[in-house]
Design a protein around this motif. Structure first.
Motif, PDB file in Angstrom:
ATOM      1  N   ILE A   1       0.842  -1.207   0.000  1.00  0.00           N
ATOM      2  CA  ILE A   1       0.000   0.000   0.000  1.00  0.00           C
ATOM      3  C   ILE A   1       0.877   1.257   0.000  1.00  0.00           C
ATOM      4  O   ILE A   1       0.624   2.213  -0.728  1.00  0.00           O
ATOM      5  CB  ILE A   1      -0.943  -0.008   1.229  1.00  0.00           C
ATOM      6  N   CYS A   2       1.925   1.219   0.812  1.00  0.00           N
ATOM      7  CA  CYS A   2       2.819   2.386   0.913  1.00  0.00           C
ATOM      8  C   CYS A   2       3.851   2.425  -0.211  1.00  0.00           C
ATOM      9  O   CYS A   2       4.637   3.370  -0.301  1.00  0.00           O
ATOM     10  CB  CYS A   2       3.550   2.371   2.252  1.00  0.00           C
ATOM     11  N   GLU A   3       3.859   1.382  -1.020  1.00  0.00           N
ATOM     12  CA  GLU A   3       4.814   1.252  -2.132  1.00  0.00           C
ATOM     13  C   GLU A   3       6.247   1.417  -1.646  1.00  0.00           C
ATOM     14  O   GLU A   3       7.023   2.232  -2.136  1.00  0.00           O
ATOM     15  CB  GLU A   3       4.442   2.236  -3.252  1.00  0.00           C
ATOM     16  N   ILE A   4       6.551   0.633  -0.630  1.00  0.00           N
ATOM     17  CA  ILE A   4       7.907   0.630  -0.077  1.00  0.00           C
ATOM     18  C   ILE A   4       8.377  -0.818   0.018  1.00  0.00           C
ATOM     19  O   ILE A   4       7.572  -1.752  -0.077  1.00  0.00           O
ATOM     20  CB  ILE A   4       7.958   1.258   1.347  1.00  0.00           C
ATOM     21  N   GLU A   5       9.680  -0.955   0.220  1.00  0.00           N
ATOM     22  CA  GLU A   5      10.215  -2.310   0.372  1.00  0.00           C
ATOM     23  C   GLU A   5      10.467  -2.586   1.853  1.00  0.00           C
ATOM     24  O   GLU A   5      11.131  -1.795   2.533  1.00  0.00           O
ATOM     25  CB  GLU A   5      11.521  -2.444  -0.401  1.00  0.00           C
ATOM     26  N   VAL A   6       9.887  -3.664   2.352  1.00  0.00           N
ATOM     27  CA  VAL A   6      10.140  -4.048   3.741  1.00  0.00           C
ATOM     28  C   VAL A   6      10.739  -5.444   3.721  1.00  0.00           C
ATOM     29  O   VAL A   6      10.135  -6.372   3.187  1.00  0.00           O
ATOM     30  CB  VAL A   6       8.844  -4.036   4.576  1.00  0.00           C
ATOM     31  N   ARG A   7      11.922  -5.551   4.274  1.00  0.00           N
ATOM     32  CA  ARG A   7      12.577  -6.865   4.277  1.00  0.00           C
ATOM     33  C   ARG A   7      12.367  -7.556   5.608  1.00  0.00           C
ATOM     34  O   ARG A   7      12.612  -6.973   6.667  1.00  0.00           O
ATOM     35  CB  ARG A   7      14.076  -6.701   4.020  1.00  0.00           C
ATOM     36  N   ARG A   8      11.954  -8.815   5.506  1.00  0.00           N
ATOM     37  CA  ARG A   8      11.799  -9.621   6.712  1.00  0.00           C
ATOM     38  C   ARG A   8      13.187  -9.891   7.304  1.00  0.00           C
ATOM     39  O   ARG A   8      14.078 -10.377   6.617  1.00  0.00           O
ATOM     40  CB  ARG A   8      11.133 -10.945   6.326  1.00  0.00           C
ATOM     41  N   LYS A   9      13.338  -9.559   8.575  1.00  0.00           N
ATOM     42  CA  LYS A   9      14.655  -9.770   9.203  1.00  0.00           C
ATOM     43  C   LYS A   9      14.792 -11.227   9.634  1.00  0.00           C
ATOM     44  O   LYS A   9      13.803 -11.951   9.707  1.00  0.00           O
ATOM     45  CB  LYS A   9      14.777  -8.877  10.437  1.00  0.00           C
ATOM     46  N   ALA A  10      16.024 -11.594   9.937  1.00  0.00           N
ATOM     47  CA  ALA A  10      16.260 -12.952  10.437  1.00  0.00           C
ATOM     48  C   ALA A  10      16.514 -12.885  11.938  1.00  0.00           C
ATOM     49  O   ALA A  10      17.155 -11.949  12.435  1.00  0.00           O
ATOM     50  CB  ALA A  10      17.467 -13.552   9.735  1.00  0.00           C
ATOM     51  N   ALA A  11      16.020 -13.880  12.635  1.00  0.00           N
ATOM     52  CA  ALA A  11      16.249 -13.929  14.081  1.00  0.00           C
ATOM     53  C   ALA A  11      17.735 -14.139  14.358  1.00  0.00           C
ATOM     54  O   ALA A  11      18.428 -14.806  13.591  1.00  0.00           O
ATOM     55  CB  ALA A  11      15.437 -15.060  14.686  1.00  0.00           C
ATOM     56  N   GLU A  12      18.210 -13.563  15.448  1.00  0.00           N
ATOM     57  CA  GLU A  12      19.615 -13.743  15.829  1.00  0.00           C
ATOM     58  C   GLU A  12      19.750 -15.001  16.684  1.00  0.00           C
ATOM     59  O   GLU A  12      18.938 -15.241  17.580  1.00  0.00           O
ATOM     60  CB  GLU A  12      20.095 -12.535  16.636  1.00  0.00           C
ATOM     61  N   ILE A  13      20.780 -15.775  16.381  1.00  0.00           N
ATOM     62  CA  ILE A  13      21.054 -16.947  17.221  1.00  0.00           C
ATOM     63  C   ILE A  13      21.974 -16.473  18.342  1.00  0.00           C
ATOM     64  O   ILE A  13      23.094 -16.049  18.095  1.00  0.00           O
ATOM     65  CB  ILE A  13      21.739 -18.070  16.401  1.00  0.00           C
ATOM     66  N   ARG A  14      21.491 -16.499  19.554  1.00  0.00           N
ATOM     67  CA  ARG A  14      22.265 -15.984  20.688  1.00  0.00           C
ATOM     68  C   ARG A  14      22.635 -17.118  21.635  1.00  0.00           C
ATOM     69  O   ARG A  14      22.091 -18.210  21.550  1.00  0.00           O
ATOM     70  CB  ARG A  14      21.453 -14.930  21.447  1.00  0.00           C
ATOM     71  N   ASN A  15      23.545 -16.790  22.512  1.00  0.00           N
ATOM     72  CA  ASN A  15      24.002 -17.794  23.452  1.00  0.00           C
ATOM     73  C   ASN A  15      23.953 -17.254  24.883  1.00  0.00           C
ATOM     74  O   ASN A  15      24.849 -17.481  25.679  1.00  0.00           O
ATOM     75  CB  ASN A  15      25.437 -18.199  23.061  1.00  0.00           C
ATOM     76  N   SER A  16      22.909 -16.503  25.172  1.00  0.00           N
ATOM     77  CA  SER A  16      22.837 -15.805  26.463  1.00  0.00           C
ATOM     78  C   SER A  16      22.300 -16.689  27.578  1.00  0.00           C
ATOM     79  O   SER A  16      22.352 -16.317  28.754  1.00  0.00           O
ATOM     80  CB  SER A  16      21.935 -14.589  26.332  1.00  0.00           C
ATOM     81  N   ARG A  17      21.755 -17.829  27.235  1.00  0.00           N
ATOM     82  CA  ARG A  17      21.139 -18.744  28.202  1.00  0.00           C
ATOM     83  C   ARG A  17      19.975 -18.081  28.951  1.00  0.00           C
ATOM     84  O   ARG A  17      19.795 -18.276  30.155  1.00  0.00           O
ATOM     85  CB  ARG A  17      22.190 -19.246  29.224  1.00  0.00           C
ATOM     86  N   ARG A  18      19.256 -17.246  28.227  1.00  0.00           N
ATOM     87  CA  ARG A  18      18.099 -16.593  28.849  1.00  0.00           C
ATOM     88  C   ARG A  18      16.850 -16.868  28.015  1.00  0.00           C
ATOM     89  O   ARG A  18      16.843 -16.670  26.795  1.00  0.00           O
ATOM     90  CB  ARG A  18      18.315 -15.091  28.947  1.00  0.00           C
ATOM     91  N   ILE A  19      15.823 -17.331  28.695  1.00  0.00           N
ATOM     92  CA  ILE A  19      14.545 -17.602  28.017  1.00  0.00           C
ATOM     93  C   ILE A  19      13.450 -16.821  28.743  1.00  0.00           C
ATOM     94  O   ILE A  19      13.434 -16.768  29.975  1.00  0.00           O
ATOM     95  CB  ILE A  19      14.196 -19.108  28.064  1.00  0.00           C
ATOM     96  N   PHE A  20      12.574 -16.234  27.973  1.00  0.00           N
ATOM     97  CA  PHE A  20      11.404 -15.570  28.560  1.00  0.00           C
ATOM     98  C   PHE A  20      10.126 -16.267  28.110  1.00  0.00           C
ATOM     99  O   PHE A  20      10.030 -16.729  26.969  1.00  0.00           O
ATOM    100  CB  PHE A  20      11.349 -14.095  28.157  1.00  0.00           C
ATOM    101  N   ILE A  21       9.189 -16.327  29.025  1.00  0.00           N
ATOM    102  CA  ILE A  21       7.874 -16.891  28.719  1.00  0.00           C
ATOM    103  C   ILE A  21       6.829 -15.806  28.965  1.00  0.00           C
ATOM    104  O   ILE A  21       6.850 -15.150  30.007  1.00  0.00           O
ATOM    105  CB  ILE A  21       7.596 -18.119  29.633  1.00  0.00           C
ATOM    106  N   GLN A  22       5.940 -15.615  27.995  1.00  0.00           N
ATOM    107  CA  GLN A  22       4.854 -14.634  28.178  1.00  0.00           C
ATOM    108  C   GLN A  22       3.529 -15.393  28.086  1.00  0.00           C
ATOM    109  O   GLN A  22       3.033 -15.676  26.999  1.00  0.00           O
ATOM    110  CB  GLN A  22       4.946 -13.551  27.093  1.00  0.00           C
ATOM    111  N   PRO A  23       2.919 -15.743  29.204  1.00  0.00           N
ATOM    112  CA  PRO A  23       1.734 -16.603  29.137  1.00  0.00           C
ATOM    113  C   PRO A  23       0.432 -15.889  28.762  1.00  0.00           C
ATOM    114  O   PRO A  23      -0.406 -16.468  28.087  1.00  0.00           O
ATOM    115  CB  PRO A  23       1.616 -17.170  30.549  1.00  0.00           C
ATOM    116  N   LEU A  24       0.250 -14.661  29.221  1.00  0.00           N
ATOM    117  CA  LEU A  24      -1.065 -14.038  29.049  1.00  0.00           C
ATOM    118  C   LEU A  24      -1.144 -13.190  27.781  1.00  0.00           C
ATOM    119  O   LEU A  24      -0.204 -12.469  27.445  1.00  0.00           O
ATOM    120  CB  LEU A  24      -1.387 -13.163  30.263  1.00  0.00           C
ATOM    121  N   THR A  25      -2.280 -13.298  27.105  1.00  0.00           N
ATOM    122  CA  THR A  25      -2.532 -12.434  25.947  1.00  0.00           C
ATOM    123  C   THR A  25      -3.666 -11.473  26.335  1.00  0.00           C
ATOM    124  O   THR A  25      -4.182 -11.524  27.444  1.00  0.00           O
ATOM    125  CB  THR A  25      -2.987 -13.251  24.724  1.00  0.00           C
ATOM    126  N   SER A  26      -4.076 -10.642  25.382  1.00  0.00           N
ATOM    127  CA  SER A  26      -5.131  -9.661  25.683  1.00  0.00           C
ATOM    128  C   SER A  26      -6.529 -10.276  25.594  1.00  0.00           C
ATOM    129  O   SER A  26      -7.515  -9.636  25.888  1.00  0.00           O
ATOM    130  CB  SER A  26      -5.027  -8.500  24.705  1.00  0.00           C
TER     131      SER A  26
END
Lengths: 366, 158
Positions: free
Chosen positions: A159-184
């Motif tokens: 619609i905006c006649e622009i280019e949007v590139r899908r990014k790639a997720a970063e593979i990290r090694n931080s040993r941190r995980i988050f869980i988000q249980p509740l939605t709206s």
């Protein structure tokens, strides 16, 4: 050049609109880009201000409260909205884009003076779609109960006649995980007892990881009885963005955090239940995974409560499935090498095809 | 006197003032709160009270900051026609000084509702209907709002 974007849905949608901001910056590098969002989401200002010049809060809630208040003048909401409009239009707007397509945003488009407009405009007794044919596609396919072949961001970028590139997720090694249980929305929630079991099992299976359950200050009371205080991370949206920047994985329902994780390029495992439609609004990030229940009634109407005698889609996904998937997901060192080891029997794991040749697809579609 | 000043000061601190509005104080009482209000604000002030003609007269003769010089009006409840010309064309906010409403609460509430165009049975409602522009509107808020944009805004916030 001054560009104003109307982003008047919910937080997750505004997060997705940041992808459009990036595309607009590439097309108009010298532009000042501003957002108009609803005043109930003022907590977004710090986050958005990093990417746009200014954020205007449309005083919708304030006006609605004043309408009901006997102690204020009946016309006070109109005066407030007029003052607000005058302030927004203090300098000339070159382009205003309606990314929202609701009646309110359409009326607002009708009121704003700008050299160019794109999107739904309501005013002078007319309802107009100003722009290319993708606007019609958005109107026809993104209403509740309709399916789309394309992601919301892909359609908006057309619609905006622009280019949007899908990014790639970063593979990290931080040993941190988050869980988000509740939605709206209760329909999109996986049972809290399952989240609790998943959390416990993950902690046992991955002792080297720091695993925290994310909660907004408003969600704290709902989760406090189920999780210990030290297991919870009560964060504002801005703080959550910072936390996600170093996280290895986010496991979540269909929430705004999924789209925030797209901004921070954090790998995401999303559980899509109820009205959640990952083809339309799933994480716009290569390397993220959506687990979608295969209930026949899915995706249901987001405006109505679940009509089934029990939450079929939520029940169809087991803790073991998510646990197996999460463990094998963490073992992958590249977004391309991930496959569903031991999890291939998951109900309808959805994969989205990025829009490779939109103009070609558009011809087939419109 | 000191006690009245403290009460006036506390009253002022509790108020939420909307910028760029003419302030209307409903209730004169002993007038200390009006002095406090005039001291701490800029812009014109109107004070409306259906009683206390002598105090009103006394305060009318006091010297205030010329910008904030309060204007006093003694208006009976329901006599909306007296109030309307006073505030015609102004964006105003009504501040209630409740301590002096005792025994006259109903009168004050009627005036408050009339000022805010929220009294359905007083002259304000009749006036609203008479003034209603030829649009298909069911809301009284269209009065004095013939501007298309304002009408649009009205739809928008509903």
């Amino acid at each position: 050049m001054r560009i104003v974007l109307l982003s008047m849905l919910r937080i997750g949608d505004t997060m997705m609109h940041l992808e459009i901001v990036e595309g607009l910056k590439q097309k108009f590098p010298d532009a000042d880009i501003e957002f108009i969002i609803n005043d109930e989401f003022s907590q977004l200002i710090p986050l958005l201000s990093r990417q746009v010049s200014r954020v205007h809060l449309f005083p919708r809630t304030k006006a609605q409260l004043l309408i009901k208040s006997r102690t204020s003048h009946l016309e006070e909401p109109i005066w407030i909205l007029n003052d607000w409009l005058t302030e927004v239009q203090s300098s000339e707007i070159d382009l205003v884009i309606n990314l929202t397509h609701t009646r309110v945003s359409g009326y607002l488009m009708g009121l704003l003076s700008a050299k160019n407009k794109i999107g739904l405009v309501i005013g002078n007794g007319k309802t107009q779609l100003i722009g290319n044919e993708w606007l019609r596609y958005l109107n026809e396919h993104f209403a509740s109960g309709f399916r789309s072949q394309f992601h919301y961001i892909d359609v908006l970028s057309q619609i905006c006649e622009i280019e949007v590139r899908r990014k790639a997720a970063e593979i990290r090694n931080s040993r941190r995980i988050f869980i988000q249980p509740l939605t709206s929305d209760a329909k999109k929630n996986w049972a809290l007892s399952k989240w609790k079991t998943l959390f416990t099992e993950l902690c046992l299976a991955l002792p080297e990881y720091s695993i925290k359950v994310l909660a907004s200050p408003a969600e704290f009371s709902l989760l406090h009885g189920l999780f210990h205080e030290e297991e919870l991370a009560v964060l504002s949206l801005d703080e959550a963005a910072e936390a996600l920047q170093s996280a290895e994985l986010l496991i979540s329902g269909d929430t705004s955090l999924v789209h925030l994780a797209t901004q921070t390029r954090t790998r995401t495992l999303m559980i899509a239940l109820g009205s959640s439609d990952s083809i339309k609004t799933g994480p716009y990030l290569d390397g993220s995974v959506v687990i979608s229940a295969r209930a026949e009634c899915r995706p249901c109407d987001h405006t109505k409560p679940c009509f089934q005698p029990s939450h079929l889609c939520g029940q169809s996904i087991t803790v073991d499935q998510i646990l197996t998937l999460a463990k094998s997901y963490l073992k992958t060192d590249s977004k391309n090498s991930f496959n569903l080891q031991g999890g291939s029997d998951l109900h309808g794991q959805e994969t989205r095809k990025p829009l490779r040749d939109p103009s070609q697809e558009a011809r087939n579609c419109l | 006197m000191k006690c009245l000043r403290v009460e006036a000061n506390q009253w002022f601190k509790r108020l939420t003032l909307i910028p760029n509005r003419t302030q209307v104080i409903l209730g004169l009482g002993a007038g200390i709160h009006v002095l406090e209000f005039a001291k701490q604000t800029e812009g014109p002030i109107f004070v409306i009270d259906p009683r206390r003609p002598l105090v009103a007269e006394f305060f009318s003769r006091q010297e205030f900051n010329p910008v904030t010089q309060p204007e006093f009006r003694r208006i009976h409840a329901g006599s909306y026609e007296q109030i309307l010309p006073l505030l015609e064309g102004r964006r105003f906010q009504v501040q209630q000084y409740r301590p002096c409403w005792n025994s006259f609460t109903e009168d004050f509430i009627t005036i408050l509702d009339s000022l805010n165009l929220r009294h359905p049975t007083t002259a304000s409602a009749k006036h609203s209907i008479e003034q209603m522009p030829p649009y298909d509107l069911v809301s009284l808020s269209a009065i004095k709002s013939t501007d298309d944009k304002i009408l649009l805004l009205q739809e928008l916030i509903q």
